[in-house]
Design an enzyme around this catalytic site. Structure first.
Site, PDB file in Angstrom:
ATOM      1  N   GLY A  67     -64.837  16.763 -34.641  1.00  0.00           N
ATOM      2  CA  GLY A  67     -65.059  15.531 -35.374  1.00  0.00           C
ATOM      3  C   GLY A  67     -64.558  14.318 -34.607  1.00  0.00           C
ATOM      4  O   GLY A  67     -63.919  14.428 -33.558  1.00  0.00           O
ATOM      5  N   GLY A 115     -64.937  20.456 -35.852  1.00  0.00           N
ATOM      6  CA  GLY A 115     -66.122  20.196 -36.656  1.00  0.00           C
ATOM      7  C   GLY A 115     -67.338  20.975 -36.202  1.00  0.00           C
ATOM      8  O   GLY A 115     -68.235  21.257 -37.000  1.00  0.00           O
ATOM      9  N   GLU A 138     -56.248  22.328 -33.401  1.00  0.00           N
ATOM     10  CA  GLU A 138     -55.669  21.200 -34.148  1.00  0.00           C
ATOM     11  C   GLU A 138     -54.149  21.135 -34.125  1.00  0.00           C
ATOM     12  O   GLU A 138     -53.572  20.039 -34.232  1.00  0.00           O
ATOM     13  CB  GLU A 138     -56.177  21.242 -35.592  1.00  0.00           C
ATOM     14  CG  GLU A 138     -57.637  20.852 -35.752  1.00  0.00           C
ATOM     15  CD  GLU A 138     -58.607  21.990 -35.466  1.00  0.00           C
ATOM     16  OE1 GLU A 138     -59.823  21.754 -35.529  1.00  0.00           O
ATOM     17  OE2 GLU A 138     -58.141  23.112 -35.183  1.00  0.00           O
ATOM     18  N   ASP A 146     -59.406  22.754 -40.082  1.00  0.00           N
ATOM     19  CA  ASP A 146     -60.048  22.384 -41.348  1.00  0.00           C
ATOM     20  C   ASP A 146     -61.488  22.887 -41.349  1.00  0.00           C
ATOM     21  O   ASP A 146     -61.756  23.971 -40.851  1.00  0.00           O
ATOM     22  CB  ASP A 146     -59.933  20.874 -41.582  1.00  0.00           C
ATOM     23  CG  ASP A 146     -60.633  20.040 -40.524  1.00  0.00           C
ATOM     24  OD1 ASP A 146     -61.024  20.576 -39.478  1.00  0.00           O
ATOM     25  OD2 ASP A 146     -60.803  18.815 -40.748  1.00  0.00           O
TER      26      ASP A 146
END
Length: 352
Positions: A67, A115, A138, A146
């Site tokens: 992302g 993402g 992350e 996520d």
């Protein structure tokens, strides 16, 4: 159908094709891209002439590297709602992919991170190649896995998902299949022919028929490093505290355990503890939606966390690769520090 510079939407035969088109940025995902992909999927789902959807990235280096963390960083600093808007719409797209009514074929060719995992691993027909490099890195930027990773990672064999989530290390095709994030290995040189073959299928093609077609062009990936080290992973990553995992790794002989221990020691202590707790919660969750909702609450907490801004600074702004975490050690991160990330988002991501 409408296209943008960042996403190209097209029809080829019976296939709806979505191409991520930011090759210089490794096709990193932006909010406008999410807002192009989501309605395109809805339109393809409603079109009886479309038998399947194919999602791929332009360029030879990456499917999708994640992302837009610069946007998230800026939004948090400015106190705007851009970050939450991006997360909400991205997570809803991840959920829609997991429930997509037609074969969703994703070509995970090249770098697939963050993402990009959300756009691929929730799909029904997931293809990796010799160029696939997948990671959920992350914890190295003061964040946590996520895009529904807290649902996916706990369902990998043994503790492979815990290893992936805490270390953030990159894995290759065989490991991606072993972890349950992909289904087939196809050489990158064969992908154009695969796309053409899928597009030539009749409009009434079933998911089983798409799988059968992909299998005719697939081959065996090389040995999985994660599978080969499963006993070590399961022994050392089964504990429910990061401290116990590190202690077990340091007591384990061999380079594999030493590498994992060294990497974990360099990650954000707060992110490590948050990630492990989210993974353990995901293990007992009822469905992906529950995990995504919990992740959204944690995302909002991240915007008030020093390590996220420091991690992004060190990784993508100043690029000195030398983050100064605060707290700097696992022992300084109290349970109450992690509790605050578990406030449910308001409004919830999904209506009851």
């Amino acid at each position: 159908m409408d296209s943008t510079d960042e996403v190209i939407i097209e029809r080829r035969g019976s296939a709806g094709i979505i191409r991520l088109n930011r090759p210089k940025a490794l096709n990193s995902l932006t909010l406008p891209m999410v807002r192009t992909i989501a309605p395109a999927l809805e339109d393809f789902a409603a079109d009886p002439a479309v038998a399947s959807v194919i999602v791929m990235g332009e360029g030879e280096r990456g499917f999708c590297a994640g992302g837009d963390i610069r946007l998230l960083h800026r939004s948090g600093r400015e106190g705007s709602d851009e970050a939450e808007t991006f997360w909400r719409e991205e997570f809803l797209l991840n959920h829609a992919i997991s429930r997509y009514p037609k074969p969703y074929v994703v070509l995970m060719d090249g770098i697939t991170m963050g993402g990009g995992v959300g756009l691929s691993a929730h799909g029904s027909h997931r293809v990796v190649t010799e160029r696939t490099r997948l990671a959920m890195p992350e914890t190295g930027i003061g964040y946590f896995p996520d895009v529904g990773a807290t649902w996916l990672l706990p369902r990998a064999p043994g503790e492979a998902g815990t290893w992936m989530g805490l270390t953030g290390l990159t894995v290759e095709a065989a490991d991606v299949i072993h972890a349950g994030f992909a289904d087939h290995y196809v050489a990158s040189s064969a992908l154009p022919a695969l796309v053409d073959a899928i597009a030539a299928l009749p409009a009434a093609t079933s998911g089983a028929e798409v799988h059968a077609l992909i299998r005719t062009m697939a081959s065996d990936a090389s040995e999985s490093r994660l599978a080969a080290n499963r006993n070590v992973i399961d022994r050392t990553f089964s504990a429910d505290t990061v401290e116990e995992i590190l202690t077990a790794l340091m007591a384990e002989p061999g380079e594999f355990a030493a590498e994992a221990a060294g990497v974990i020691a360099s990650r954000s202590p707060t992110s490590l503890k948050l990630t492990l707790r989210l993974l353990r919660a995901g293990r007992t969750s009822a469905n992906l939606a529950e995990c995504l909702n919990r992740e959204l609450g944690a995302c909002k907490g991240i915007l008030y966390n020093h390590d996220f801004y420091e991690g992004v600074r060190a990784a993508v702004i100043d690029k000195d690769r030398n983050p100064k975490w605060s707290p700097a050690s696992l022992s300084e991160v109290a349970a109450a520090d992690i509790d605050r990330f578990f406030a449910p988002p308001q409004p919830p991501l999904f209506a009851n």
